[in-house]
Design an enzyme around this catalytic site. Structure first.
Site, PDB file in Angstrom:
ATOM      1  N   HIS A  31      26.661 -18.228   8.868  1.00 32.92           N
ATOM      2  CA  HIS A  31      26.825 -18.112   7.414  1.00 32.92           C
ATOM      3  C   HIS A  31      27.892 -17.066   7.100  1.00 32.92           C
ATOM      4  O   HIS A  31      27.691 -15.883   7.362  1.00 32.92           O
ATOM      5  CB  HIS A  31      25.498 -17.722   6.752  1.00 32.92           C
ATOM      6  CG  HIS A  31      24.429 -18.743   6.929  1.00 32.92           C
ATOM      7  ND1 HIS A  31      23.278 -18.498   7.640  1.00 32.92           N
ATOM      8  CD2 HIS A  31      24.341 -20.031   6.490  1.00 32.92           C
ATOM      9  CE1 HIS A  31      22.503 -19.565   7.624  1.00 32.92           C
ATOM     10  NE2 HIS A  31      23.126 -20.519   6.942  1.00 32.92           N
ATOM     11  N   CYS A  52      30.884  -8.339   0.072  1.00 31.59           N
ATOM     12  CA  CYS A  52      29.506  -8.749  -0.225  1.00 31.59           C
ATOM     13  C   CYS A  52      28.558  -8.266   0.868  1.00 31.59           C
ATOM     14  O   CYS A  52      27.415  -7.874   0.584  1.00 31.59           O
ATOM     15  CB  CYS A  52      29.426 -10.267  -0.372  1.00 31.59           C
ATOM     16  SG  CYS A  52      30.120 -10.871  -1.936  1.00 31.59           S
ATOM     17  N   CYS A  68       5.176  13.592  14.052  1.00 29.68           N
ATOM     18  CA  CYS A  68       4.231  14.591  13.555  1.00 29.68           C
ATOM     19  C   CYS A  68       4.085  14.408  12.048  1.00 29.68           C
ATOM     20  O   CYS A  68       5.089  14.346  11.332  1.00 29.68           O
ATOM     21  CB  CYS A  68       4.730  16.002  13.876  1.00 29.68           C
ATOM     22  SG  CYS A  68       3.778  17.310  13.058  1.00 29.68           S
ATOM     23  N   CYS A  75      -4.557  12.811  15.005  1.00 29.89           N
ATOM     24  CA  CYS A  75      -4.898  11.808  16.010  1.00 29.89           C
ATOM     25  C   CYS A  75      -3.631  11.114  16.470  1.00 29.89           C
ATOM     26  O   CYS A  75      -2.867  10.599  15.643  1.00 29.89           O
ATOM     27  CB  CYS A  75      -5.878  10.796  15.419  1.00 29.89           C
ATOM     28  SG  CYS A  75      -6.165   9.345  16.466  1.00 29.89           S
ATOM     29  N   HIS A 110     -10.259  12.959  14.356  1.00 32.81           N
ATOM     30  CA  HIS A 110     -11.547  12.512  13.825  1.00 32.81           C
ATOM     31  C   HIS A 110     -12.586  12.200  14.895  1.00 32.81           C
ATOM     32  O   HIS A 110     -13.507  11.408  14.657  1.00 32.81           O
ATOM     33  CB  HIS A 110     -11.331  11.268  12.971  1.00 32.81           C
ATOM     34  CG  HIS A 110     -10.429  10.249  13.608  1.00 32.81           C
ATOM     35  ND1 HIS A 110     -10.803   9.483  14.677  1.00 32.81           N
ATOM     36  CD2 HIS A 110      -9.148   9.911  13.335  1.00 32.81           C
ATOM     37  CE1 HIS A 110      -9.805   8.690  15.024  1.00 32.81           C
ATOM     38  NE2 HIS A 110      -8.775   8.940  14.227  1.00 32.81           N
ATOM     39  N   CYS A 157     -43.485   4.201  -8.446  1.00 32.28           N
ATOM     40  CA  CYS A 157     -43.176   3.349  -7.278  1.00 32.28           C
ATOM     41  C   CYS A 157     -41.772   3.605  -6.729  1.00 32.28           C
ATOM     42  O   CYS A 157     -41.385   3.010  -5.726  1.00 32.28           O
ATOM     43  CB  CYS A 157     -43.329   1.871  -7.631  1.00 32.28           C
ATOM     44  SG  CYS A 157     -42.104   1.264  -8.816  1.00 32.28           S
ATOM     45  N   CYS A 196     -34.237   3.226 -26.653  1.00 32.33           N
ATOM     46  CA  CYS A 196     -35.542   3.881 -26.594  1.00 32.33           C
ATOM     47  C   CYS A 196     -35.757   4.575 -25.254  1.00 32.33           C
ATOM     48  O   CYS A 196     -35.388   4.069 -24.201  1.00 32.33           O
ATOM     49  CB  CYS A 196     -36.635   2.834 -26.812  1.00 32.33           C
ATOM     50  SG  CYS A 196     -38.303   3.512 -26.779  1.00 32.33           S
TER      51      CYS A 196
END
Length: 485
Positions: A146, A152, A216, A245, A253, A288, A298
């Site tokens: 192409h 361009c 890092c 990690c 972690h 319960c 109410c």
């Protein structure tokens, strides 16, 4: 077609390791412990190097030169292949031997079919992008065929680079996936600033695609960590001291793995508003204990399950309210107004799921806050030690064991904090019971250590150091049993 690119096509068609610790992970082992294999002594032991950008460039260029010489291709095309195959020279060579054409097509270096332009006697061509008629020597193309004018191409590359795209820049033709290699792009970039930006972006893409390299994550740090082991292990940048990690680049972690910690952090972010809503709009029936949501005005509530009548505001028995109703209510409902209908929603499973989440989240957050308070503990220790030294009660070195204890406390608490996401996602069973037992043991020893450090004035040094040893052994035992790498 660009002659340099054509030449490359024709060639292709022919047949002292540093272990860095931060304050949380300062090792203060005895000499006899140093003689033990670190892989046995420390389950977090990790072999890695901290490299500068220049060192990484040399490492990458060695791979490029190796592949370029073997396949007799230009370095820029070798980079395209290496970037798409995680910098594995052996994998690329094997695929090239099996089917060179398929390798180049799958790597988006060559198209499935080449565009053949109709012959013309004219010395001018219309650019498909700007539609300007120019001489043929003003046009060039990738291996797809192409053709576009150089101006361009330049505009196309500048737009892509300003959007942060570098190694992923492709041909301008519609539906064409052929990638523009480095030499082709640089030849069309006239501004030095744009060239530097492009090379910076490509370098970042190359590092990210290399499985043994990791940037890092520290602010304004250009260090790159290299390790032959692609594992979720603790890495510490020797320049900015950031701990992370190696596998995922997030905060370290252990014992939780990378996938689980992502799920946990996402859940924490997503469930925060849900937890706030339920806390503000739902309560448990005082009889319960089923979850009830109030959507009427109410305050007289009747449990849908056990039919118990109670006050929404104080959860007291409604029959005992009488004239004292308004004393516990935050709303001044008119007693003459008929009670509104109250729709009680019951969702036991959702409520229990939230209770489980909040159980682990509160402990996770508590230890996170405690870690921040440990910094204040160290500051207090420093002031107390200064006072003792000034008073002639020993030297600064004599009191260093207190700092060692404080650093170990932070180290243990950091590990304990990350045991809660691990436990949250564990399936119920004997393994989880063992984990929670070790977790509870570690937490108990951490609190004992914290108590003794806060009262270091009256704590015997031998007793404190013994507690340090117990806490660290609890921590390493848990990691050895449950750290999956």
């Amino acid at each position: 077609m660009d002659s340099e690119y054509q030449d490359a096509d024709s060639d292709m068609d022919c047949s002292d390791i540093d272990i860095v610790d931060d304050d949380y992970y300062n090792d203060n082992d005895d000499n006899d412990m140093d003689q033990i294999d670190p892989l046995i002594r420390d389950p977090e032991y990790f072999v890695y190097d901290c490299l500068t950008e220049e060192q990484v460039e040399r490492l990458l260029n060695e791979k490029v030169e190796q592949l370029s010489n073997y396949l007799r291709i230009t370095p820029s095309l070798a980079k395209v292949l290496l970037h798409g195959h995680k910098w594995s020279v052996s994998e690329i060579v094997n695929k090239y031997r099996e089917n060179a054409s398929a390798l180049l097509i799958n790597s988006k270096i060559k198209p499935t079919s080449v565009v053949h332009l109709q012959g013309t006697s004219s010395k001018y061509i219309n650019c498909p992008v700007c539609t300007v008629s120019q001489q043929c020597d003003k046009f060039c193309s990738l291996l797809c065929g192409h053709k576009f004018c150089r101006d361009c191409w330049t505009s196309h590359f500048e737009v892509q680079i300003n959007q942060g795209i570098s190694t992923g820049i492709s041909c301008m033709a519609r539906d064409c996936e052929v990638l523009a290699h480095e030499d082709f792009v640089l030849k069309h970039l006239t501004q030095s600033e744009m060239r530097e930006k492009y090379q910076q972006f490509t370098f970042q893409d190359y590092v990210k695609s290399h499985p043994e390299l990791r940037f890092c994550p520290g602010p304004n740090c250009s260090c790159v960590i290299k390790s032959p082991e692609v594992k979720a292990k603790r890495s510490v940048c020797e320049y900015c001291k950031t701990t992370f990690c190696f596998k995922c680049g997030m905060d370290y972690h252990a014992p939780t793995d990378c996938q689980v910690i992502r799920k946990w952090l996402t859940k924490c972010a997503d469930d925060s508003e849900t937890a706030n809503y339920i806390s503000a709009h739902t309560k448990d029936c005082p009889k319960c204990h089923i979850c009830i949501e109030k959507n009427g005005g109410c305050n007289h509530m009747q449990c849908y399950k056990c039919k118990h009548d109670f006050c929404w505001m104080c959860l007291g028995d409604w029959k005992s309210h009488g004239s004292e109703y308004y004393e516990c209510s935050r709303y001044k409902d008119n007693p003459n107004i008929a009670h509104e209908s109250v729709h009680v929603q019951v969702n036991v499973s959702a409520r229990e799921a939230l209770k489980k989440y909040l159980h682990y989240y509160e402990r996770w957050e508590n230890h996170s806050k405690s870690l921040k308070l440990e910094v204040e503990t160290i500051d207090k220790l420093r002031k107390r030690i200064n006072q003792k030294v000034m008073a002639g009660l020993g030297t600064w070195i004599d009191w260093q064991y207190l700092f060692a204890a404080a650093n170990l406390l932070a180290k243990c608490r950091y590990t304990l904090q990350y045991t809660y996401p691990y436990a949250y996602f564990m399936e119920t069973g004997s393994r989880k019971q063992l984990f929670e037992y070790q977790q509870a043991q570690l937490e108990a020893e951490i609190e004992n250590l914290s108590w003794k450090i806060e009262r270091a004035e009256t704590t015997d040094r031998g007793d404190l150091e013994n507690q340090m040893d117990i806490a660290e052994k609890r921590r390493t035992t848990l990691l050895k049993d449950f750290l999956d790498v």
